[in-house]
Design a protein around this motif. Sequence first.
Motif, PDB file in Angstrom:
ATOM      1  N   MET A 105      -8.559  26.801  -8.619  1.00  0.00           N
ATOM      2  CA  MET A 105      -7.111  26.792  -8.771  1.00  0.00           C
ATOM      3  C   MET A 105      -6.551  28.204  -8.544  1.00  0.00           C
ATOM      4  O   MET A 105      -6.082  28.877  -9.453  1.00  0.00           O
ATOM      5  N   PRO A 106      -6.634  28.702  -7.309  1.00  0.00           N
ATOM      6  CA  PRO A 106      -6.090  30.032  -7.039  1.00  0.00           C
ATOM      7  C   PRO A 106      -4.559  30.008  -7.115  1.00  0.00           C
ATOM      8  O   PRO A 106      -3.941  29.004  -6.773  1.00  0.00           O
ATOM      9  N   LEU A 180       5.827  27.976 -14.477  1.00  0.00           N
ATOM     10  CA  LEU A 180       5.666  27.946 -13.030  1.00  0.00           C
ATOM     11  C   LEU A 180       6.509  26.847 -12.401  1.00  0.00           C
ATOM     12  O   LEU A 180       6.551  25.721 -12.898  1.00  0.00           O
ATOM     13  N   GLY A 181       7.155  27.175 -11.304  1.00  0.00           N
ATOM     14  CA  GLY A 181       7.973  26.214 -10.580  1.00  0.00           C
ATOM     15  C   GLY A 181       7.113  25.276  -9.757  1.00  0.00           C
ATOM     16  O   GLY A 181       6.140  25.696  -9.124  1.00  0.00           O
ATOM     17  N   MET A 182       7.455  23.993  -9.752  1.00  0.00           N
ATOM     18  CA  MET A 182       6.722  22.981  -9.002  1.00  0.00           C
ATOM     19  C   MET A 182       7.495  22.625  -7.739  1.00  0.00           C
ATOM     20  O   MET A 182       8.694  22.352  -7.789  1.00  0.00           O
ATOM     21  N   SER A 183       6.793  22.654  -6.599  1.00  0.00           N
ATOM     22  CA  SER A 183       7.423  22.379  -5.311  1.00  0.00           C
ATOM     23  C   SER A 183       6.664  21.303  -4.541  1.00  0.00           C
ATOM     24  O   SER A 183       5.468  21.096  -4.762  1.00  0.00           O
ATOM     25  N   VAL A 184       7.367  20.653  -3.627  1.00  0.00           N
ATOM     26  CA  VAL A 184       6.739  19.726  -2.691  1.00  0.00           C
ATOM     27  C   VAL A 184       6.119  20.545  -1.559  1.00  0.00           C
ATOM     28  O   VAL A 184       6.738  21.481  -1.042  1.00  0.00           O
ATOM     29  N   THR A 249       4.000  29.326  -6.699  1.00  0.00           N
ATOM     30  CA  THR A 249       3.281  30.595  -6.632  1.00  0.00           C
ATOM     31  C   THR A 249       1.988  30.494  -5.824  1.00  0.00           C
ATOM     32  O   THR A 249       1.357  31.515  -5.523  1.00  0.00           O
ATOM     33  N   MET A 250       1.585  29.255  -5.458  1.00  0.00           N
ATOM     34  CA  MET A 250       0.384  29.074  -4.651  1.00  0.00           C
ATOM     35  C   MET A 250       0.657  29.192  -3.155  1.00  0.00           C
ATOM     36  O   MET A 250      -0.256  29.128  -2.335  1.00  0.00           O
ATOM     37  N   ALA A 251       1.915  29.380  -2.770  1.00  0.00           N
ATOM     38  CA  ALA A 251       2.280  29.469  -1.352  1.00  0.00           C
ATOM     39  C   ALA A 251       1.514  30.563  -0.605  1.00  0.00           C
ATOM     40  O   ALA A 251       0.994  30.313   0.493  1.00  0.00           O
ATOM     41  N   PRO A 252       1.409  31.786  -1.156  1.00  0.00           N
ATOM     42  CA  PRO A 252       0.645  32.816  -0.439  1.00  0.00           C
ATOM     43  C   PRO A 252      -0.825  32.441  -0.254  1.00  0.00           C
ATOM     44  O   PRO A 252      -1.430  32.801   0.768  1.00  0.00           O
ATOM     45  N   HIS A 264       4.394  24.405   4.377  1.00  0.00           N
ATOM     46  CA  HIS A 264       5.521  25.074   3.726  1.00  0.00           C
ATOM     47  C   HIS A 264       5.773  24.467   2.351  1.00  0.00           C
ATOM     48  O   HIS A 264       5.412  23.319   2.081  1.00  0.00           O
ATOM     49  N   PHE A 265       6.407  25.248   1.490  1.00  0.00           N
ATOM     50  CA  PHE A 265       6.766  24.828   0.135  1.00  0.00           C
ATOM     51  C   PHE A 265       8.274  24.635   0.078  1.00  0.00           C
ATOM     52  O   PHE A 265       9.036  25.515   0.475  1.00  0.00           O
TER      53      PHE A 265
END
Length: 321
Positions: A105-106, A180-184, A249-252, A264-265
């Motif tokens: 879970m990075p 933490l923000g949750m995104s699609v 925050t996992m986008a990078p 993309h997020f």
Amino acid sequence: MRAAAALFVHRTFMLLRPPKAGPLVRSLSGGRLNTHPYTKRDTCMVGTAAAAEADFGRRSGERMINKNMAAALLLLGALGSSVQARSLTAIKQDGTLHIGTSGDMPPFSYTVDGINTGLEVDLLSMVAADLGLKVDFTVVPVDGALTSFTTRNVDVVVGGLGITSTRENKVDFTQPYMCLGMSVVSRDPAIQTRFDLENKSIGVLSGSTIQGFVAKLPFPKKTVVLATTTDVIFAVATGKVDASLAYATMAPVMAKLYPKAGVHFGPVQWSVPVGAMVAQNDASLRLALNRGLNKVMNDGRYAQLSSKYLGSDARCKATTP
């Protein structure tokens, strides 16, 4: 509660003991409900039908008793399991805090060349060191986190675990140390929010809060349950599923792992408080961890960790200095 269960088991065993004069046999002869003492020697005296009925009643009663006894034994087993999670005193005597993590879970908890790293790994290691403890890490799948305190002998579980009321019915959590923000997440730029997931295939991690959320979406969709976070990331990056949901925050991390995938997020849909999961049976560890977390979050070390792994301060607003 444990004492009550033990008493129930004792009484059940007493019911199974052979009676001195035999159980009562119910006879329906003449349309009346009569009772007769029944023993093997009395079989021909009572009559074939009554004897058959007696035997059926006896065996039915025993089956019912056996079911009750099994339920009581399971209850005792469950209660016994709940007290196996170690107290702070036992942990200090051992000298090691056993931490469970999915390891994939990075940037929160993952491995690099077999070495555990990540924000939560470093954070819990700091807290443990302040308590005079070493740390030991064990791989625990997210869908096994709730039972890992007894099945895998861990003291605390981390890995981006959202604090929810459903989970808190079975386990405890430390105070949240991240919100933490949750995104699609998708390769399709038209998929931006949860409302764009209608008639789409959605990859979810088994046992995660996302799995429960997707199941409740009020429109047709295909849910693809996957075993690990790595599987979910791969499924989205390779187009095996249309989308998933993940911490923004996992986008990078996604961009680094799959730079050519075009993943993309979307905008943040909601915020999730994250903490370390502990067993319910003893508050001593949770309280000690909370004291340690408060220290790390207020002496500058947490800000350094958050900046290193996330590029920003991830504390919940109420706890941000």
